[in-house]
Design an enzyme around this catalytic site. Structure first.
Site, PDB file in Angstrom:
ATOM      1  N   GLU A   1     -25.013 -14.864  20.080  1.00 41.22           N
ATOM      2  CA  GLU A   1     -24.805 -13.783  19.117  1.00 41.22           C
ATOM      3  C   GLU A   1     -26.125 -13.499  18.401  1.00 41.22           C
ATOM      4  O   GLU A   1     -26.969 -14.372  18.250  1.00 41.22           O
ATOM      5  CB  GLU A   1     -23.748 -14.158  18.083  1.00 41.22           C
ATOM      6  CG  GLU A   1     -22.432 -14.581  18.668  1.00 41.22           C
ATOM      7  CD  GLU A   1     -21.390 -14.863  17.604  1.00 41.22           C
ATOM      8  OE1 GLU A   1     -21.463 -14.233  16.524  1.00 41.22           O
ATOM      9  OE2 GLU A   1     -20.512 -15.702  17.833  1.00 41.22           O
TER      10      GLU A   1
ATOM     11  N   GLU B   1     -10.084 -17.691  14.618  1.00 42.30           N
ATOM     12  CA  GLU B   1     -11.365 -17.491  15.303  1.00 42.30           C
ATOM     13  C   GLU B   1     -12.201 -18.742  15.046  1.00 42.30           C
ATOM     14  O   GLU B   1     -12.384 -19.135  13.893  1.00 42.30           O
ATOM     15  CB  GLU B   1     -12.069 -16.264  14.732  1.00 42.30           C
ATOM     16  CG  GLU B   1     -13.402 -15.946  15.373  1.00 42.30           C
ATOM     17  CD  GLU B   1     -14.096 -14.759  14.711  1.00 42.30           C
ATOM     18  OE1 GLU B   1     -14.767 -14.008  15.417  1.00 42.30           O
ATOM     19  OE2 GLU B   1     -13.971 -14.606  13.468  1.00 42.30           O
TER      20      GLU B   1
END
Length: 245
Positions: free
Chosen positions: A209, A117
């Site tokens: 985010e 990730e």
């Protein structure tokens, strides 16, 4: 800073929407609404927590970008990009405003074999964003120094289900919540020189985010520009130390 148990995205198959576009440089993938739900990094159904009072998130998509406004948000991620990542030059234009909590804007993606990730953080309201763990060096690209971090997630949600995997993070020192270009080859090359190898690319997006009762808004357009090869000022990894994470 939110604990790293909150840093993984639910399986891509549950949150992805894809649509074809004539221009190959235009985005063709997004993480965001799907049958009324938003992606949640804990691997939980966001709509259940929405009903439980986890804040307000209003996401809207366009052919070449997205906008999102949010308040009292416990944890979310939305974005737009490409269903298959590569060493793109990604141009983005827009703005992000943070009013509360932690807000992060990054190029965000995954690879498999190995399962990785990764983040190239362009703006972090708290200075660090998802950058925790071990600082391994730095690079210079696109008008700023980026600190390079890696962090291991153990038995956490991923695009392959609950797994153990590494996070690779480039954190821009001179934050830019507005417009610019990210030369991903410079980051990928610098990561490789630090022994941080990527695998087969899955999706790659410009993402907003938020966590910790986050409030604010983002609005961006983006496209792929220029060549995909490495550019000057990238790939030089300078030594770094360790930090707890």
């Amino acid at each position: 800073m939110v604990a790293f148990t909150y840093m993984s995205l639910a399986a891509a198959a549950s949150v992805a929407m894809a649509a074809p576009y004539a221009d190959p440089g235009m985005p063709d993938f997004e993480i965001g609404p799907h049958t009324g739900n938003l992606a949640r990094r804990q691997g939980l159904d966001y709509n259940q927590n929405w009903k439980a009072g986890q804040g307000s998130i209003n996401y809207q998509s366009s052919n070449d970008g997205y906008s999102v406004s949010f308040s009292n948000a416990g944890d979310f991620v939305v974005g737009k990009g490409w269903r298959t990542g590569k060493a793109r030059n990604i141009s983005f234009s827009g703005s992000t405003t943070q009013q509360a909590g932690t807000v992060l804007v990054s190029i965000y993606g995954w690879t498999t074999n190995p399962l990785i990730e990764y983040y190239v953080q362009e703006y972090t309201s708290n200075g660090a964003g998802s950058a925790q763990g071990q600082k391994v060096g730095s690079l210079t690209s696109d008008g700023s120094t980026y600190d390079i971090w890696k962090h291991q997630q153990v038995n956490q949600p991923s695009i392959q289900g609950t797994s153990t995997f590494w996070q690779y993070i480039s954190n821009r020192v001179n934050k830019r919540p507005g417009s610019g270009t990210v030369t991903l080859a410079n980051h990928f090359n610098a990561w490789a020189k630090a022994g941080m190898n990527l695998g087969s690319h899955q999706y790659q997006v410009l993402a907003t985010e938020g966590w910790g009762n986050a409030a604010g808004n983002s609005k961006y357009t983006m496209q792929e520009v220029g060549a995909t090869g490495g550019g000057g000022g990238g790939g030089e990894t300078r030594g770094g130390g360790h930090s707890g994470g």
